[in-house]
Every structure is written in structure tokens, then in C-alpha cells.
Write an enzyme that holds these catalytic residues in place. Structure first.
Site, PDB file in Angstrom:
ATOM      1  N   ASP A 161       0.657  -1.268  -0.014  1.00 50.22           N
ATOM      2  CA  ASP A 161      -0.033  -0.045   0.054  1.00 50.22           C
ATOM      3  C   ASP A 161       0.911   1.226  -0.144  1.00 50.22           C
ATOM      4  O   ASP A 161       1.892   1.300   0.652  1.00 50.22           O
ATOM      5  CB  ASP A 161      -0.741   0.086   1.279  1.00 50.22           C
ATOM      6  N   ASP A 190      -0.365  -3.476  -4.504  1.00 53.35           N
ATOM      7  CA  ASP A 190      -1.600  -3.618  -3.884  1.00 53.35           C
ATOM      8  C   ASP A 190      -2.551  -2.414  -4.086  1.00 53.35           C
ATOM      9  O   ASP A 190      -2.433  -1.772  -5.043  1.00 53.35           O
ATOM     10  CB  ASP A 190      -1.625  -4.050  -2.284  1.00 53.35           C
ATOM     11  N   ASP A 194      -5.394   2.861   1.594  1.00 59.15           N
ATOM     12  CA  ASP A 194      -6.248   1.638   2.165  1.00 59.15           C
ATOM     13  C   ASP A 194      -6.466   1.868   3.632  1.00 59.15           C
ATOM     14  O   ASP A 194      -5.780   2.390   4.407  1.00 59.15           O
ATOM     15  CB  ASP A 194      -5.667   0.344   2.028  1.00 59.15           C
ATOM     16  N   ARG A 243     -11.765  -0.352  -7.302  1.00 56.23           N
ATOM     17  CA  ARG A 243     -11.786   0.257  -5.721  1.00 56.23           C
ATOM     18  C   ARG A 243     -11.149   1.629  -6.031  1.00 56.23           C
ATOM     19  O   ARG A 243     -10.317   2.181  -5.420  1.00 56.23           O
ATOM     20  CB  ARG A 243     -10.521  -0.471  -5.092  1.00 56.23           C
TER      21      ARG A 243
END
Length: 520
Positions: A161, A190, A194, A243
Site C-alpha cells: 500500500d 496492492d 487503504d 476500488r
């Protein structure tokens, strides 16, 4: 156990020596935490001020950032760390101390509070090195680029992340940053942004997220539902597979963002999440809003968005796109003040303001960039709500026809035995109550209607229950007025189809008997 003074002094001297060799300049000057003030949900829960009022240091390595944290007297001593140059694995080592909990190969903001990390000038670059926020609060990250952070391959950092938050994180403002990857999970990357394991009151503003398989998530699984109250505004999501973000539970507010080339899905609201989606510009993308890859439904309230060359998939058991004609399926009350740019100017204003190295420019709420307002030591939105004159409530009602009679109504959850329609039936003996201490009730018309005065009348014996409130144009999301206590509210004459009274706080059981509207 607290160490003896001699040992504390020795440790402090050792840390200062390490700081000197690691590339940090220590200063005793006082400085504001960052340029401008936090916006969105980061203004709630006491606000987000970062290192305001504390020492300012300058760091040119990751080790120096850690040393600055460890050199503080306590883990909550305010500090602003001005960063310049490139931070990478080669210059980011673990530093030990009683006011920090760091690790090598990642910028570790763990079990600390009251910290600002801000890039100097055109910004700092965190190259293949992520920023990890864990069990921390009151954090500001501003004017930095984080790029190519991997979870597999070499080198790895922060689970892949760019910026990741987890476990009891509160009040984070990330502003004017650029977060980018060079591919998706197959290439070792990734998420860019997040949040999981009880992260709340976060704002991402004026930032660029690009070239990644995953923009970011809120909630790591459909049992991780304690994350909430996230604002995304004036950001550019570009060349992202999905996302943007993925929401599992909780409440989020997306306004004035530019989404371009979202390949699989965009705002994925699922597992009971509620998304308020206001005046965004979606371009050259697929399935930009809905519930995807699950049968656990999420919800959304939409207004003022532009869908430019957006394609939509067909509904299925685990696929519920909001389009091709997106409609609201919930109501989401917003407790803070904000100003909306028109959706049609969002691509231009975002291109001029979003990302690191843009001079920290912000929108003036009228589609023009400007320098941010001076930093305030008290938490406050950068664009305060209008300050209308609120006449003292009294028995004398305004003249003219009550436009609510014969109109429609809807709202957020309602208490058992109450009805939305009871606020427009002319009967003070019937009422609507929210199903909690906050809620929203709306009056709506089939055609545009001019309104300049409303009267919120509480049921007899329950006056004074309404505390904080906002009056919102339901078509555009513009805040028309805000204040405390129910009664008469005057505001500039506005033509709209829906007007919403949002209760942001209360002192007891709220019972709105009549929600009257007048042309003035």
C-alpha cells in the site's frame, strides 16, 4: 517504568546524534502543522491539526523522519517534519525510542499522535516505500509523492500500500499527494490508499491516484465494518482497474472528484456502506458506481454528477450497477460545511490543483484555484458554511402559502410509528422522528420551486430537541444555511426540486411536526 533522568538524557543525546548523521535538521522554532486547514470528515471528532504548535524539523532521509519522531519528549508531542529529496529503502532504517515504534523499509507512524509530514517546495518522493499509520491519531500528510510500493517482488514495503491505515486510527488528513503504481497485483502492487480495522474520520483531498489495479479500500473484508466517515474530494483517479474506492460498511462522501479510465469498477459500495456522491465527473470508464463482486448490498445518494462516456454492465446476482440512470437509494447526512464546484468544471479545477507540487492550490468553490487560507490552530473546514440570519422562533408564522402542503417528502431512517408525510400535513399532532440522534428529512416537488424561508416546527412538548443542523439544496448538495435549534431559517432565494433539513446533533428525542417552506 520511567527511566532515570541520566538515562533519559543519554538516550536523547544518542537520538540527536543519530538524527544529525541521518539527515535531519532539528529546530526549536514553532510552526503551523501544514498549509491550510483540514476539510471533510477530518474536521469532526475534535478535528485534525497534526503537528500544529510543535517543533519543526527538516528531514532528507527516512531514518531522519524516524529519528525526529523518536526525539520527541512523548509520543503525543506535536511535531512537523518537513521532508525534501527522495526517501527510499537505502536511507530508511529503524530508530528506537520511548516516543516512537518504527521499522526499517517503511515510514512507520505507529502508536503516536499529533504529527505532520509535509513535502518542501515541489514535494518529496517516497520511492518504493510506503507510509504505514497504525494505532495513531491526528496525522497530516501533505505535498508528497509515494510511488511503486510493492507487496511482492523486491523490494517490498507496507504490504504493497502506498498509504495504509489500520487498527484504531482516528483523524487523518492526506492532502495534495500523488499516489501511483506501475501495474496491478500481478506486478506486485496492492492498494494506493487503504483503511481497515477501525479507521475513522479521514479526508483525502486534492490528490492524484493513478496507474494501479486498486485505488483503495475501506474495510479489509465483509466482517471488517467498523471503518467509517471518510471524505474524498477534488481528487483525480486515473487508469485504475477498481476500488475507487471499495467501501465495506460505514459512510463516505465523494464530491468534486474526476474519475477517468476506470477499467472494471469505481465506487463499489457494499456490505451496508453508504456513499454520498456529489458533483463528480466520471469519464471514459465502466461501472463507476454500484455494488460489485458481492451480493451484500451497499447504498448511495447521488446528485449533480456528470457521466461522460461511461458504460454499465448488466445486473446479476453479484453485480448491481447504479447506472445507466443512477438514482439515490438512501439519504446520507453530512455534518460539516463544504462548497461544491459545478461538475462540468471539475476536470479543469482538479487538473490545476490536485497532486504534489501544485503549490497547494485549492478551489474557491466557484471553479477557480486559489492559495489556501492560513492555517488555523483550531479545526475548521477551509470553506465555512454561509452565515444566514436565523430569526428567533416564535408563534407568528410567515405569510404566503406553505409550499410543503401537497409536496412530497422522504428522509433518512424513521422511528417506529412516525412518517415522512407527517411533516407536511398541516397537523401539529403528527410528526417524524429520526431513528437515532441524527437524521435528515426532505421536502420535494415535481418541478423546480423557489424557496427562501423554511420553518421547522417541533411537536408540542419537545421543543429544543434539535441542536445542530444544516439546510441543504437536495439537487446540488449546496449548504444553504446551518445553525442550532429549530425554527425559522431565511436564506437567499433558491430554485430547487428538493430541500433537506439535516439534524447533525440533538439533545433528546427529535419530533418534527411540520417542515414548512415558503417562497418569501
Amino acid at each position: 517504568m520511567r527511566r532515570p533522568a541520566a538515562l533519559r538524557l543519554s538516550a536523547a543525546l544518542a537520538t540527536m546524534a543519530l538524527a544529525a548523521t541521518a539527515g535531519v535538521t532539528l529546530s526549536t522554532s514553532e510552526a503551523s502543522a501544514a498549509t491550510g486547514s483540514a476539510t471533510g470528515y477530518a474536521t469532526q471528532n475534535g478535528g485534525t491539526t497534526g503537528g500544529a504548535g510543535g517543533q519543526t524539523v527538516r528531514a532528507t532521509t527516512g531514518t531522519a523522519i524516524h529519528a525526529a519522531l523518536c526525539n520527541r519528549p512523548a509520543d503525543n508531542t506535536p511535531i512537523t517534519i518537513q521532508v525534501e529529496g527522495t526517501i527510499n529503502h537505502g536511507n530508511t532504517a529503524k530508530v528506537s525510542g520511548t516516543s516512537c515504534n518504527t521499522a526499517a523499509g517503511v515510514i512507520e507512524l505507529k502508536q503516536i499522535s499529533n504529527v505532520t509530514i509535509v513535502g518542501v517546495g515541489s514535494g518529496a518522493v517516497f520511492d518504493q516505500l510506503g507510509i504505514h499509520i497504525r494505532e495513531s491519531s491526528n496525522i497530516i500528510i501533505q505535498n508528497v509523492t509515494v510511488r511503486n510500493v510493492k507487496k511482492s517482488g523486491s523490494p517490498t514495503s507496507n504490504g504493497g500500500d502506498a498509504i495504509g491505515m489500520e487498527k484504531n486510527v482516528r483523524n487523518v488528513w492526506v492532502d495534495h499527494v500523488t499516489l501511483e503504481a506501475s501495474g496491478g497485483e500481478a506486478q506486485g502492487y496492492d492498494g494506493l490508499f487503504d483503511m481497515k480495522d477501525d479507521t475513522r474520520y479521514v479526508t483525502l483531498s486534492y490528490s492524484v491516484l493513478r496507474n494501479s489495479g486498486r485505488g483503495g479500500l475501506v474495510g479489509s473484508s465483509e466482517s471488517d465494518l467498523a471503518n467509517s466517515f471518510i471524505t474524498y474530494h477534488h481528487n483525480r483517479y486515473e487508469n485504475i482497474d477498481s476500488r475507487a474506492p471499495l467501501l465495506r460498511g460505514g459512510t463516505a462522501h465523494m464530491y468534486n472528484n474526476h474519475y477517468v479510465r476506470l477499467h472494471s469498477s469505481g465506487i463499489n459500495s457494499r456490505a451496508g456502506a453508504k456513499a454520498r456522491v456529489d458533483s463528480n465527473y466520471f469519464e471514459d470508464s465502466k461501472d463507476v458506481l454500484g455494488t460489485f463482486y458481492t451480493s451484500a448490498a451497499g447504498y448511495w445518494q447521488v446528485s449533480g454528477n456528470v457521466f461522460d462516456n461511461v458504460t454499465w454492465s448488466s445486473p446479476g446476482d453479484e453485480n448491481n450497477p447504479a447506472g445507466p440512470d443512477p438514482r439515490s437509494n438512501t439519504t446520507v447526512g453530512i455534518p460539516y460545511a463544504y462548497s461544491l464546484d459545478r461538475a462540468d468544471c471539475v476536470p479543469e479545477i482538479v487538473s490545476r490543483t490536485a497532486g504534489a507540487g501544485k503549490g497547494l492550490l485549492v478551489s474557491d468553490g466557484a471553479c477557480s484555484p486559489q492559495s489556501p487560507a492560513p492555517t488555523s490552530s483550531a479545526p475548521a473546514p477551509s470553506e465555512p458554511a454561509p452565515s444566514p440570519t436565523v430569526p428567533t422562533p416564535g408563534p407568528t408564522q410567515p405569510t404566503g402559502r406553505n409550499l410543503s402542503i401537497g409536496a412530497g417528502s422522504d428522509g433518512s431512517g424513521k422511528a417506529e410509528g412516525t412518517s415522512y408525510g407527517d411533516v407536511r400535513d398541516g397537523d401539529m399532532g403528527t410528526y417524524w422522528s429520526p431513528d437515532g440522534p441524527t437524521g435528515a428529512i426532505s421536502i420535494k416537488w415535481a418541478s423546480p420551486t423557489a424557496v427562501s424561508l423554511v420553518d421547522i416546527r417541533e411537536a408540542s412538548g419537545f421543543g429544543g430537541s434539535v441542536d445542530g443542523w444544516r439546510l441543504v439544496d437536495g439537487d446540488t448538495g449546496t449548504v444553504l444555511a446551518s445553525g442550532q435549534g429549530a425554527g425559522l431559517v431565511a436564506f437567499p432565494r433558491t430554485t430547487l426540486r428538493k430541500i433537506t433539513f439535516e439534524i447533525t446533533s440533538s439533545r433528546g428525542t427529535v419530533r418534527v411536526a411540520e417542515y414548512e417552506t415558503y417562497a418569501g
